[in-house]
Design a protein around this motif. Structure first.
Motif, PDB file in Angstrom:
ATOM      1  N   PRO A   1       0.761  -1.379  -0.087  1.00  0.00           N
ATOM      2  CA  PRO A   1      -0.046   0.204  -0.084  1.00  0.00           C
ATOM      3  C   PRO A   1       0.965   1.354  -0.017  1.00  0.00           C
ATOM      4  N   ASP A   2       2.037   1.222   0.277  1.00  0.00           N
ATOM      5  CA  ASP A   2       3.000   2.172   0.640  1.00  0.00           C
ATOM      6  C   ASP A   2       3.159   2.857  -0.938  1.00  0.00           C
ATOM      7  N   LEU A   3       3.084   1.962  -1.871  1.00  0.00           N
ATOM      8  CA  LEU A   3       3.634   2.405  -3.224  1.00  0.00           C
ATOM      9  C   LEU A   3       2.900   2.757  -4.037  1.00  0.00           C
ATOM     10  N   MET A   4       1.242   2.824  -3.411  1.00  0.00           N
ATOM     11  CA  MET A   4       0.237   3.579  -4.238  1.00  0.00           C
ATOM     12  C   MET A   4      -0.642   4.542  -3.458  1.00  0.00           C
ATOM     13  N   PRO A   5      -0.123   5.615  -3.154  1.00  0.00           N
ATOM     14  CA  PRO A   5      -0.574   6.610  -2.428  1.00  0.00           C
ATOM     15  C   PRO A   5      -2.098   7.185  -3.001  1.00  0.00           C
ATOM     16  N   PRO A   6      -2.915   7.828  -2.404  1.00  0.00           N
ATOM     17  CA  PRO A   6      -4.168   8.261  -3.028  1.00  0.00           C
ATOM     18  C   PRO A   6      -4.016   9.159  -4.011  1.00  0.00           C
ATOM     19  N   PRO A   7      -4.905   9.402  -4.963  1.00  0.00           N
ATOM     20  CA  PRO A   7      -4.724  10.200  -6.169  1.00  0.00           C
ATOM     21  C   PRO A   7      -4.896  11.563  -5.756  1.00  0.00           C
ATOM     22  N   LYS A   8      -4.061  12.359  -6.444  1.00  0.00           N
ATOM     23  CA  LYS A   8      -3.996  13.856  -5.900  1.00  0.00           C
ATOM     24  C   LYS A   8      -5.132  14.611  -6.869  1.00  0.00           C
ATOM     25  N   THR A   9      -6.276  14.945  -6.319  1.00  0.00           N
ATOM     26  CA  THR A   9      -7.105  15.499  -7.341  1.00  0.00           C
ATOM     27  C   THR A   9      -7.015  16.922  -7.239  1.00  0.00           C
ATOM     28  N   ASP A  10      -6.102  17.546  -6.442  1.00  0.00           N
ATOM     29  CA  ASP A  10      -6.242  19.025  -6.180  1.00  0.00           C
ATOM     30  C   ASP A  10      -5.240  19.509  -7.312  1.00  0.00           C
ATOM     31  N   ILE A  11      -4.265  18.602  -7.972  1.00  0.00           N
ATOM     32  CA  ILE A  11      -3.497  19.184  -9.047  1.00  0.00           C
ATOM     33  C   ILE A  11      -3.857  18.637 -10.544  1.00  0.00           C
ATOM     34  N   PRO A  12      -3.836  19.729 -11.287  1.00  0.00           N
ATOM     35  CA  PRO A  12      -4.241  19.390 -12.744  1.00  0.00           C
ATOM     36  C   PRO A  12      -3.239  18.285 -13.681  1.00  0.00           C
ATOM     37  N   GLU A  13      -2.231  18.206 -13.166  1.00  0.00           N
ATOM     38  CA  GLU A  13      -1.178  17.414 -13.787  1.00  0.00           C
ATOM     39  C   GLU A  13      -1.284  15.932 -13.250  1.00  0.00           C
ATOM     40  N   ARG A  14      -1.302  15.048 -14.400  1.00  0.00           N
ATOM     41  CA  ARG A  14      -1.740  13.721 -14.130  1.00  0.00           C
ATOM     42  C   ARG A  14      -0.478  12.807 -14.296  1.00  0.00           C
ATOM     43  N   PRO A  15      -0.365  11.607 -13.792  1.00  0.00           N
ATOM     44  CA  PRO A  15       0.820  10.949 -13.863  1.00  0.00           C
ATOM     45  C   PRO A  15       0.959  10.607 -15.340  1.00  0.00           C
TER      46      PRO A  15
ATOM     47  N   ILE B   1      -9.330   4.980 -13.893  1.00  0.00           N
ATOM     48  CA  ILE B   1     -10.276   6.123 -13.919  1.00  0.00           C
ATOM     49  C   ILE B   1     -10.702   6.864 -15.107  1.00  0.00           C
ATOM     50  N   ASN B   2      -9.847   6.854 -16.010  1.00  0.00           N
ATOM     51  CA  ASN B   2     -10.021   7.633 -17.248  1.00  0.00           C
ATOM     52  C   ASN B   2     -10.858   6.862 -18.235  1.00  0.00           C
ATOM     53  N   THR B   3     -10.851   5.389 -17.961  1.00  0.00           N
ATOM     54  CA  THR B   3     -11.901   4.704 -18.875  1.00  0.00           C
ATOM     55  C   THR B   3     -13.209   4.307 -17.954  1.00  0.00           C
ATOM     56  N   LYS B   4     -13.427   5.087 -16.974  1.00  0.00           N
ATOM     57  CA  LYS B   4     -14.571   4.822 -16.185  1.00  0.00           C
ATOM     58  C   LYS B   4     -14.781   3.407 -15.489  1.00  0.00           C
ATOM     59  N   THR B   5     -13.532   2.940 -15.056  1.00  0.00           N
ATOM     60  CA  THR B   5     -13.866   1.537 -14.623  1.00  0.00           C
ATOM     61  C   THR B   5     -13.846   1.583 -13.312  1.00  0.00           C
ATOM     62  N   ILE B   6     -13.173   2.294 -12.567  1.00  0.00           N
ATOM     63  CA  ILE B   6     -13.331   2.801 -11.127  1.00  0.00           C
ATOM     64  C   ILE B   6     -13.605   4.256 -10.832  1.00  0.00           C
ATOM     65  N   PRO B   7     -14.043   4.452  -9.673  1.00  0.00           N
ATOM     66  CA  PRO B   7     -14.512   5.744  -9.217  1.00  0.00           C
ATOM     67  C   PRO B   7     -13.491   6.810  -9.436  1.00  0.00           C
ATOM     68  N   GLU B   8     -13.582   8.069  -9.604  1.00  0.00           N
ATOM     69  CA  GLU B   8     -12.533   9.005  -9.629  1.00  0.00           C
ATOM     70  C   GLU B   8     -11.765   9.215  -8.179  1.00  0.00           C
ATOM     71  N   ASP B   9     -12.178   8.791  -7.387  1.00  0.00           N
ATOM     72  CA  ASP B   9     -11.332   8.824  -5.991  1.00  0.00           C
ATOM     73  C   ASP B   9     -10.373   7.942  -5.708  1.00  0.00           C
ATOM     74  N   GLY B  10     -10.533   6.893  -6.980  1.00  0.00           N
ATOM     75  CA  GLY B  10      -9.302   5.647  -7.196  1.00  0.00           C
ATOM     76  C   GLY B  10      -9.527   4.544  -6.250  1.00  0.00           C
ATOM     77  N   THR B  11     -10.705   4.363  -5.759  1.00  0.00           N
ATOM     78  CA  THR B  11     -11.103   3.011  -5.168  1.00  0.00           C
ATOM     79  C   THR B  11     -11.075   1.976  -6.156  1.00  0.00           C
ATOM     80  N   LEU B  12     -10.336   0.856  -5.504  1.00  0.00           N
ATOM     81  CA  LEU B  12     -10.272  -0.265  -6.602  1.00  0.00           C
ATOM     82  C   LEU B  12     -11.315  -1.231  -6.646  1.00  0.00           C
TER      83      LEU B  12
END
Length: 262
Positions: free
Chosen positions: A47-61, A132-143
């Motif tokens: 779990p330490d390798l996948m922090p929650p997504p940062k929704t407050d910044i426009p730049e994506r991974p 998230i982009n393919t609408k497979t999981i919610p935008e909050d990153g829940t798997l």
């Protein structure tokens, strides 16, 4: 993700390699559900390798595979070749002085994808963004696949934890790492999950395998555990001496002696 000597630790290594392969093959085949399942299992271990997504910044991974012209399921042995090919092509066709940031991105991509642990973190974060982009999981990153979510009143959703943190006493080594601020809650979660999955593996091996400390620092932690049990030093003194070792290269024992605490 590093190779370690004990057979027990190799079990975690083998399981992670199988899951990594499944994640990348599913990603390459656009198998959304396969990616979700593999990512969820890997998140349980790391779990330490996948922090929650940062929704407050426009730049994506950024997808480093696309940057280097590689498939996401490329074997580790071919990553270096792909990186060198991309770097040489850039140097032939671009002016580094005018495109310095783009060149740095290629260097960073090569460095990250060459390191198994960094590559896994990249794959989890970038793969989650793809889901998230393919609408497979919610935008909050829940798997959890959106289609599998029953219709009900919306509730705050957090990152899935298949092995929640249990309020039990942690091994002394982990407590020392926490107190010295070497690891945080996510790393504690990872170690807790791995101890639950493979209780036969010594905590020392899990810590070293994750790369949280070096062999020398592990020896200092063992010494600190002994000194603390004998009430020869305090936790605060340990934390200061451990900080000296990690930042100034002074052995913890030497720092304790120089400061007059031992």
């Amino acid at each position: 993700m590093a190779d370690v000597g004990s057979g027990g630790a190799n079990r975690i290594e083998l399981e992670s390699q199988i899951l990594c392969s499944a994640l990348r093959l599913s990603w390459a085949d656009d198998d959304n559900i396969g990616v979700v399942k593999s990512a969820r299992e890997l998140y349980q271990l790391f779990p330490d390798l996948m922090p929650p997504p940062k929704t407050d910044i426009p730049e994506r991974p950024e997808n480093y595979y696309e940057l280097l012209g590689l498939r996401c399921d490329v074997p580790q042995s071919l990553v270096v070749a792909g990186y060198l090919r991309a770097a040489k092509k850039f140097l032939r066709t671009q002016n580094v002085k005018d495109n310095r940031q783009d060149y740095y991105k290629i260097l960073t991509a090569g460095f990250v994808l060459r390191k198994p642990r960094l590559r896994l973190s990249h794959d989890l974060i970038t793969g989650r963004e793809w889901l998230i982009n393919t609408k497979t999981i919610p935008e909050d990153g829940t798997l959890e696949p959106i289609a599998a979510t029953p219709s009900r009143e919306p509730e705050p959703v957090q990152m899935v934890r298949t092995q929640p943190i249990v309020a039990t006493q942690l091994p002394t080594l982990i407590e020392l790492l926490k107190y010295a601020q070497i690891i945080g809650p996510a790393e504690v979660q990872a170690l807790t999950n791995q101890m639950s999955i493979a209780p036969e593996i010594p905590v020392k091996e899990l810590i070293l395998s994750a790369g949280y400390v070096t062999d020398q620092e592990m020896n200092s932690l063992w010494l600190a555990e002994t000194l603390l049990s004998q009430s020869k030093i305090t936790m605060a003194q340990f934390a200061v001496a451990m900080y000296d070792e990690r930042t100034q290269g002074i052995r913890m024992a030497e720092s304790l002696q120089v400061r007059g605490w031992l």
